[in-house]
Design an enzyme around this catalytic site. Structure first.
Site, mmCIF file in Angstrom:
data_model
loop_
_atom_site.group_PDB
_atom_site.id
_atom_site.type_symbol
_atom_site.label_atom_id
_atom_site.label_comp_id
_atom_site.label_asym_id
_atom_site.label_seq_id
_atom_site.Cartn_x
_atom_site.Cartn_y
_atom_site.Cartn_z
ATOM 1 N N GLU A 85 3.844 2.828 11.351
ATOM 2 C CA GLU A 85 3.381 4.195 11.671
ATOM 3 C C GLU A 85 2.341 4.140 12.794
ATOM 4 O OE1 GLU A 85 2.580 6.656 8.232
ATOM 5 O OE2 GLU A 85 1.270 7.949 9.433
ATOM 6 N N LYS A 280 -1.341 8.969 -0.158
ATOM 7 C CA LYS A 280 -0.423 8.326 0.802
ATOM 8 C C LYS A 280 -1.228 7.811 1.989
ATOM 9 C CE LYS A 280 2.632 8.132 4.354
ATOM 10 N NZ LYS A 280 2.288 7.910 5.776
ATOM 11 N N ASP A 296 2.945 -8.288 -2.888
ATOM 12 C CA ASP A 296 4.050 -7.436 -3.325
ATOM 13 C C ASP A 296 3.598 -5.977 -3.265
ATOM 14 O OD1 ASP A 296 5.919 -6.018 -4.767
ATOM 15 O OD2 ASP A 296 6.141 -7.528 -6.332
ATOM 16 N N HIS A 393 -2.301 12.188 16.128
ATOM 17 C CA HIS A 393 -0.972 11.701 15.747
ATOM 18 C C HIS A 393 0.002 11.797 16.911
ATOM 19 C CE1 HIS A 393 0.403 11.293 11.365
ATOM 20 N NE2 HIS A 393 -0.749 10.691 11.529
HETATM 21 C C1 MEV Z 1 -0.111 10.362 7.304
HETATM 22 O O1 MEV Z 1 0.550 9.143 7.303
HETATM 23 C C2 MEV Z 1 -1.226 10.374 6.306
HETATM 24 C C3 MEV Z 1 -1.971 11.709 6.141
HETATM 25 O O2 MEV Z 1 -1.049 12.750 5.840
HETATM 26 C C4 MEV Z 1 -2.959 11.512 5.020
HETATM 27 C C5 MEV Z 1 -3.665 12.769 4.584
HETATM 28 O O3 MEV Z 1 -3.113 13.886 4.734
HETATM 29 O O4 MEV Z 1 -4.785 12.629 4.059
HETATM 30 C C6 MEV Z 1 -2.658 12.093 7.419
#
Ligand code: MEV
Length: 438
Positions: A85, A280, A296, A393
């Site tokens: 990513e 995430k 792992d 991003h």
């Molecule tokens: C993207 O990989 C992760 C985010 O969505 C985490 C979040 O929203 O806190 C930017």
């Protein structure tokens, strides 16, 4: 629709590739060239990778990046991260830089207990089973001595074994629930070997136990396996500083920033839809280091998400508060990691990653991984509560779009210049490439 294949695993690598190319691709020769382009030119390295799994046809690359300047417990580290990513390593580096001038990250391992279970069915008098267990318990330890000897030398081994009555959940269902200390190894093989011996001892001793009836003697072991849920193998990572020290570009009003940040964390604490995305973001950092260090990541993922749901509702793994003018942000996660055994001495890049981290103990690696997760979470929440996430991003993603369209050097310069001051979107970049090529 392709034809089924028999004896595929027995074919040579060349034969496997030829079969796949012929079966699935309109131009088999191109597929073969692509697959072979990703082979390593060093035959020894390629053989090593071929043998990690069955039916290897090529290697699947993802980048190994590094995030430098991580000040953890007063010591600087450069953290290796294997991830595809585009914004993750950049975000980690930004966080490490930010916190390196504000006291750095503090990390502590709270405990290191691993768990394994023998799941079995016993039909009969529970009080007799309890007595049998008390009388047999020493045998479980004695009969695993050949397995535990080396681990004991390293200060690990079996901590305890308890009998658990689970008949309120499933008729006749019991467990031997065992806890382990596995020091610098993740311990999966060690734990599973001990458990399989426990199962053997359990069945044999039950058969010879005079107080059991014929039915009671016939214990059925369903399975013996470690648990990837390790709620007593916890590491904590934390950052904190006086609120006014949070001031920086995009944080003109640190008090307001700190309050919005804490609110963003509180939302993730109470709202599962947000908690999943919030966590995430933490896993972006955690997985990247776990993967780079040959651990792992599926086990880590499963265990951490179970921990996030331990209250019965899925919730944030991180927390934040403002107290007496001090902003504090922290997380606690379960992590069963190893720095010896498994891939750690096999995969050349894993060895390199561990050396870059100065060959950490498992506890030190737990700290690094937790810090990477917290840093990632900080970077995401910082963007989300200030500029929004898309700005950073999409700037990172711009490169991917340029590569997708095979942009020339001149096109790249013009496009980057334009999007320095304009919002990046896939369609806007495609449109500009189209215009330049007219
Ligand atoms: C993207 O990989 C992760 C985010 O969505 C985490 C979040 O929203 O806190 C930017």
């Amino acid at each position: 629709m392709n034809n089924p294949v028999t004896g595929f695993s027995k074919l040579s690598k060349e034969e496997k590739i030829n079969w796949i190319a012929k079966e699935y691709f309109s131009t088999p020769s191109e597929a073969i060239i692509l697959l072979k382009n990703y082979w390593n030119s060093d035959e020894k390295i390629q053989k090593l990778h071929d043998e990690f799994i069955e039916n290897t046809i090529t290697n699947f690359y993802i980048p190994l990046g590094v995030a430098p300047n991580f000040l953890i417990n007063g010591k600087y580290s450069t953290i290796p991260m294997a991830i595809e990513e585009s914004s993750v390593v950049a975000a980690a580096s930004k966080s490490s830089k930010f916190w390196s001038t504000r006291g750095g990250f503090k990390a502590t391992v709270l405990n290191t207990e691993k768990i394994g279970q023998v799941h079995f069915i016993f039909k009969g008098d529970i009080s007799k089973l309890e007595l049998f267990f008390v009388q047999t318990k020493a045998k479980f330890f004695a009969e695993t001595e050949s397995i535990t000897k080396n681990m004991q030398k390293r200060g690990g081994g079996i901590i305890d074994i308890v009998l658990k009555d689970k008949t309120n959940l499933l008729p006749n269902y019991f467990q031997l629930h065992a806890t382990f200390e596995t020091k610098d190894s993740m311990g999966a093989n060690f734990i599973n070997s001990c458990l399989e011996q426990f199962a053997k001892t359990l069945k044999e001793e039950a058969l010879a136990y005079d107080l059991f009836s014929e039915t009671e003697k016939n214990i059925q072991v369903i399975m013996s396996i470690l648990s990837n849920y390790v709620p007593n193998c916890i590491v904590r990572a934390e950052v904190s500083c006086p609120i006014e020290e949070l001031a920086e570009k995009h944080i003109e009003n640190p008090q307001d920033f700190a309050e919005r940040f804490v609110q963003a964390v509180q939302i993730a604490e109470v709202e599962p839809f947000r908690a999943v995305t919030h966590n995430k973001g933490i896993m972006n950092g955690v997985d990247a280091v776990v993967l780079a260090t040959g651990n792992d990541f599926r086990a880590v993922e499963a265990g951490i998400h179970a921990y996030a749901a331990k209250s019965g509702q899925y919730s944030s793994l991180s927390h934040a508060k403002i107290e007496n003018g001090i902003f504090t942000f922290w997380l606690e996660i379960p992590l069963a990691l190893g720095t010896v055994g498994g891939l750690t001495s096999l995969h050349p890049l894993v060895k390199l990653s561990l050396e870059m981290l100065e060959n950490p103990s498992a506890k030190e690696l737990m700290q690094v991984v937790a810090v990477a997760g917290l840093a990632q979470n900080f970077a995401a929440l910082r963007s989300l509560t200030t500029t929004g996430i898309q700005d950073g991003h999409m700037k990172m993603h711009l490169n991917n779009i340029l590569n997708q369209f095979d942009a020339s050097d001149d096109e790249r310069i013009l496009i980057r210049k334009h999007f320095k001051h304009n919002a990046v979107s896939h369609s806007a970049v495609v449109e500009m490439i189209g215009n330049l090529r007219k």
